[in-house]
Design an enzyme around this catalytic site. Sequence first.
Site, PDB file in Angstrom:
ATOM      1  N   ASP A   1     100.468  20.191 -88.703  1.00 45.94           N
ATOM      2  CA  ASP A   1      99.230  20.943 -88.842  1.00 45.94           C
ATOM      3  C   ASP A   1      98.186  20.475 -87.843  1.00 45.94           C
ATOM      4  OD1 ASP A   1      97.257  19.132 -91.178  1.00 45.94           O
ATOM      5  OD2 ASP A   1      99.125  18.440 -90.300  1.00 45.94           O
TER       6      ASP A   1
ATOM      7  N   GLU B   1      97.368  16.954 -87.863  1.00 45.58           N
ATOM      8  CA  GLU B   1      98.450  16.079 -87.382  1.00 45.58           C
ATOM      9  C   GLU B   1      99.016  15.182 -88.478  1.00 45.58           C
ATOM     10  OE1 GLU B   1      97.542  15.463 -82.844  1.00 45.58           O
ATOM     11  OE2 GLU B   1      96.081  14.334 -84.018  1.00 45.58           O
TER      12      GLU B   1
END
Length: 640
Positions: free
Chosen positions: A347, A350
């Site tokens: 995402d 991270e």
Amino acid sequence: MRDILISALALAGTAFGQACQTTTLQTSLPSNGSEVVLRSYSYCGGIFNGSAYIANLDYNKVVSLAYTNAQGQSTPLSVVNFGYASGVGNGSQWEVWNTSTSLYIDGITELLNLTFQATDIGETYVQTLNLPVNASGAPAPTLPSPPAPYATPKGFGNDITSWLSISVGSESETAFARMFLNINPAVEGAVDGIVVAARSGPTYNQTDPDYEYHWVRDASLTMDVVQTLYAAATKAKPKTQYANILFEYATSRATEQNDPGLQTGLGEPKFYLNNTIFTGPWGRPQNDGPATSAITLMEFANSYLANGGSMDNVKQKIYNSATFSASAPVMKDLLFVASNWSSPSFDLWEEEESDHFYTRMVQRRALVMGASFATKMGDSNTSATLSTAATALTATLGQFWDPNREILLYEYGPVLANKASYLDIAVVLGVIHGYAGDGVYSYTNDEVLSSALRISTSFIDVYAIANTTADSSGRVLGIPIGRYPEDVYNGTGTQVNGGNPWYLCTAAMAQFMYSASTEFGDAGSISITNTSKPFFDYFAPGAGLQVGQSYEFGSNKYNAAINGLNGWGDAFLRTIKYYTPADGHLSEEFNRNTGVAQGAADLTWSYASVLTAAFARAELRGQKAYAKNLANLGVTANTS
């Protein structure tokens, strides 16, 4: 043999005179050959309790139970993970794994299967169940309603107008100047076309955290602000400056694409400032970056062509990767998106690998824009490929809506990183960065409005500073917005209750309010459904909007609703203003208890987000000269 024994046990007392009921399936240790066996379960008062025997075949194990929800559906969300409890049997030949999980929002109707992944030896064992589940004990609670609003701001505030003015010392000018200091930074070894994520790293006074890298996503969002300035500028010198920066950025992106050290294709998340790949351990791939980069460069190319720019320049320096791979990155990024949009990736924070709403939204926008742009470039084959992928991707977006929680899920899958609320400002950012202007999950979409309400209000009880609801002049402060309620990242590391509000997240809610207001204005009316009504009840309670009614532009109730959205937009920016240091510098976060700035210093994305919110506010107010006047300031020499 498997004993099936239904026994009534009071697990947690009684409620309404009814005890919790436990179904016991296995009364003794399983026989050999049964590596995973459900021992017992109950669904009581909305809580699922389960116990299982797991063969002790290796050290690292993953035990999960799949079920059908209240709608009789099995989805990636309909999974419960078990945890180790104890060893049993001779030499701990077996282990007991348990779970106690709240499932009241989803509900549960049938247990499908219990899965044991023995990851060390690469084996997976499954027990098929297909067992109906009956609720017992106290009734399951219902989804809580959003809170009542703590304030009712209305209209635009002169203080925010002044704070964002194009004048010496304003936050807009500070954000403008500080953002450009981080573009092509004056750092030894840095190359043209890169963006340092923050002034926090070995070169700067702050070394923790080390953000002295060029992140693909962050850079593209920053360069999108530069493209807005390019399109708005009317003076030749600054317009040329912005164009040069954007062409340099295109070249740097092409260089990244051709780096021999790529581990996950074009989804590599970050690079050193000399534009070579970061090969250390990291959350990779991050497949939003190729999409946001392509979006920014296509927007620039369209603006450049509209300004009389050369089509050959666009093809050679922006689009045609097949022929000009060293300088033109867009085609390659778009084809990567078309081929990889359905693959899980990390995402934008991270942290988690899954299927993410944010990533899908920006990928969709890239594909929709890309199909049109490829046609403009005379590339019908690529256009057809992108259009086909866009259609397929669009068909998956509906799975992110969760009618039980009344939100768009930030990811479509089991709970990861303890984010059991499924609330994440990434959903709002997904609309801001990923809306393609074609009505698919726009700012005024009912599901988007419901999500924005529940996400933003989730932080009220999380951050102590949310109790400060007005500034020293009594003007309303908006809710301080973080990434997600369960966040534990404090800007340098993790700690329990360590997550903080972020400047960029709070600015995102302001921008969302302004853009929703603009879109309602363009539509000429506001129509209320059961899904959207709670949003207006919170952000515009005085309007008294009712389900099933449509309110026309200019009517009293329409005006009251729009004034509420505008007032809250300013309130969110006022929170940023309230917690911004006197010098106007924006870090990554501000402390949840004190409001003091912390985390990475001079975060580039923080500055970019304030500017995009300011642009949205100016557009809403019809101030067409705002972006032009800021753009015409031009970029001063970058030496500090």
